[in-house]
Scaffold this motif. Structure first.
Motif, PDB file in Angstrom:
ATOM      1  N   HIS A  55      30.598   4.823  58.019  1.00 19.95           N
ATOM      2  CA  HIS A  55      31.134   2.607  57.783  1.00 19.95           C
ATOM      3  C   HIS A  55      29.720   1.968  58.008  1.00 19.95           C
ATOM      4  N   GLY A  56      29.066   1.629  57.256  1.00 23.40           N
ATOM      5  CA  GLY A  56      27.870   0.298  56.831  1.00 23.40           C
ATOM      6  C   GLY A  56      28.463  -0.877  57.315  1.00 23.40           C
ATOM      7  N   ARG A  57      27.933  -1.756  58.743  1.00 26.13           N
ATOM      8  CA  ARG A  57      28.644  -2.495  59.366  1.00 26.13           C
ATOM      9  C   ARG A  57      28.662  -3.447  58.449  1.00 26.13           C
ATOM     10  N   LEU A  58      27.308  -3.483  57.321  1.00 25.18           N
ATOM     11  CA  LEU A  58      27.251  -4.841  56.297  1.00 25.18           C
ATOM     12  C   LEU A  58      28.331  -4.327  54.852  1.00 25.18           C
ATOM     13  N   ASP A  59      28.742  -3.418  55.341  1.00 23.13           N
ATOM     14  CA  ASP A  59      29.368  -2.906  53.807  1.00 23.13           C
ATOM     15  C   ASP A  59      30.758  -4.030  53.424  1.00 23.13           C
ATOM     16  N   VAL A 101      34.175  -2.862  56.785  1.00 23.82           N
ATOM     17  CA  VAL A 101      33.903  -1.325  57.898  1.00 23.82           C
ATOM     18  C   VAL A 101      35.261  -1.856  58.348  1.00 23.82           C
ATOM     19  N   GLU A 106      38.352   1.690  60.293  1.00 27.07           N
ATOM     20  CA  GLU A 106      38.133   1.765  61.097  1.00 27.07           C
ATOM     21  C   GLU A 106      39.770   2.031  61.155  1.00 27.07           C
ATOM     22  N   VAL A 164      29.923   4.257  63.035  1.00 24.58           N
ATOM     23  CA  VAL A 164      29.338   2.584  62.323  1.00 24.58           C
ATOM     24  C   VAL A 164      27.798   2.786  62.432  1.00 24.58           C
ATOM     25  N   GLU A 214      24.890   0.059  61.478  1.00 24.08           N
ATOM     26  CA  GLU A 214      25.206  -1.489  61.801  1.00 24.08           C
ATOM     27  C   GLU A 214      24.302  -2.386  60.769  1.00 24.08           C
ATOM     28  N   ASN A 215      23.722  -1.477  59.844  1.00 27.77           N
ATOM     29  CA  ASN A 215      22.236  -2.418  59.950  1.00 27.77           C
ATOM     30  C   ASN A 215      22.830  -1.439  57.861  1.00 27.77           C
ATOM     31  N   SER A 240      24.976  -0.348  54.402  1.00 32.20           N
ATOM     32  CA  SER A 240      25.638  -1.223  53.340  1.00 32.20           C
ATOM     33  C   SER A 240      26.743  -0.079  52.594  1.00 32.20           C
ATOM     34  N   ASP A 264      19.218   5.966  58.558  1.00 29.23           N
ATOM     35  CA  ASP A 264      19.905   6.579  59.341  1.00 29.23           C
ATOM     36  C   ASP A 264      20.659   8.131  58.917  1.00 29.23           C
TER      37      ASP A 264
END
Length: 279
Positions: free
Chosen positions: A230-234, A239, A243, A256, A258-259, A261, A268
Motif C-alpha cells: 500500500h502507498g503511504r500517500l494513497d 493506507v 493495514e 508500505v 512511503e512515497n 500513492s 519501488d
C-alpha cells in the motif's frame, strides 16, 4: 495480446516469462496495463510465468451492457480461478491491484485450492460504496478536484491521455507515466464509442456490480502466504485499508511504500518484485 476463453467469457491476456515457470496471475484494474511492464518483466526474470489479464468489459475481453452488467464480483473471482487453471494445473500466485484486489480476495476465499499465494496492492476489504466505520474512506480534499473535472473527448486519444495524466497528478502519481499508459489503453480499446473508452480508462463498470455478500469477515480463513502492498500517500484507498487487510489475514506481510500513492512507482518496483517472489 491473446484471448483466453474461460468461464463462458473471453479474456484478453498477455504473458511474460517461460510457460513452465510458476504462474503469477495479475488481474487488471480493469485492463492489463494496470500492471507496469517493468514489474511483470522483473517477475519473469526471477523465474515466474506472469499472465496479466483484462477484466470483463475491458480491453480485449468480452463486452456486454456497460450500464447494467449481468455478472457479479463472485463471477469475476470465478473468472480468475478458471484462468489460472487454464494456464497451469499447479496452484498459482494471484495478484490484484485496486479494484482487482477485491476480486483477488474473493477468488482466494472461494477457490482456495487454486491459489498458492496472494498479493494485494492498494485495495480494501469491502466493496465499492460506504466503508466500515473503522476504515478510512476516500480523502475528500482529493476527490473533489478529481471528480469535478469536465470529462474529456474520449474519442480523441490526446484528450483522454491528458485527462488521465491530470487525474494522476491530483492523486499524487506520475503524470507522464499515466499519460503514456492511458494512450496505450486507448489504442487497445475495442470500440470507438465514448462509453467503452470510459470503461477502459476508469473502470466505472465495477461500481455497478453486485458485490454481495461481504467477504471481510472471511479473511481470517485465508491460509495462503499473503503480501499486502500500500502507498503511504494513497488518498483513494488510504493506507488504513491495507493495514486492516494485513491484520485480518493470518500471517500477512504489510509492505508500505512511503512515497507512493495509488500506483506502484518505478523506483519501488524492485522492492515489490522481491517481496512477491519471497512469498
Amino acid at each position: 495480446m491473446d484471448i483466453c476463453d474461460v468461464n463462458g467469457v473471453s479474456l484478453g491476456v498477455d504473458e511474460f516469462g517461460e510457460p513452465d515457470a510458476p504462474l503469477v496471475l495479475c488481474l487488471g484494474a480493469p485492463t492489463t496495463l494496470s500492471w507496469p511492464d517493468a514489474l511483470c518483466e522483473q517477475l519473469a526474470a526471477q523465474g515466474r510465468h506472469v499472465v496479466r489479464c483484462d477484466l470483463r468489459d475491458a480491453g480485449a475481453s468480452s463486452h456486454g451492457d456497460l450500464e447494467s452488467p449481468d455478472y457479479t464480483l463472485r463471477d469475476l473471482a470465478a473468472d480468475a480461478a478458471a484462468l489460472a487453471r487454464a494456464f497451469d494445473e499447479r496452484p498459482a500466485h494471484l495478484a490484484g491491484i485496486g479494484i482487482s484486489g477485491m476480486i483477488a480476495q474473493v477468488a482466494a476465499l472461494d477457490h482456495p485450492d487454486t491459489f498458492s499465494a496472494l498479493t494485494l496492492i492498494g485495495t480494501r476489504p469491502v466493496a465499492p460504496g460506504p466503508v466500515d466505520d473503522d476504515l478510512p474512506d476516500h480523502d475528500q480534499a482529493t476527490m473533489e478536484p478529481l471528480f469535478s473535472r469536465p470529462l474529456p473527448d474520449w474519442t480523441d486519444v490526446d484528450s483522454a491521455a491528458d485527462f488521465m495524466a491530470e487525474g494522476a497528478r491530483i492523486l499524487g502519481n506520475d503524470a507522464d507515466e499515466a499519460r503514456e499508459v492511458a494512450a496505450r489503453i486507448w489504442q487497445r480499446t475495442q470500440d470507438t464509442d465514448p462509453e467503452t473508452h470510459l470503461a477502459d480508462q476508469l473502470g466505472m463498470v465495477f461500481s455497478r456490480l453486485d458485490c454481495q455478500p461481504r467477504w471481510r469477515e472471511r479473511l481470517p480463513q485465508l491460509k495462503v502466504p499473503t503480501l499486502v502492498v500500500h502507498g503511504r500517500l494513497d488518498p483513494f484507498f488510504p493506507v488504513g485499508n491495507g493495514e486492516a487487510i494485513a491484520r485480518e489475514i493470518p500471517g500477512a506481510r504489510l509492505l508500505v511504500l512511503e512515497n507512493a500513492s495509488t500506483a506502484v512507482p518505478a523506483a519501488d518496483v524492485p522492492e515489490v518484485v522481491t517481496a512477491m517472489v519471497g512469498l
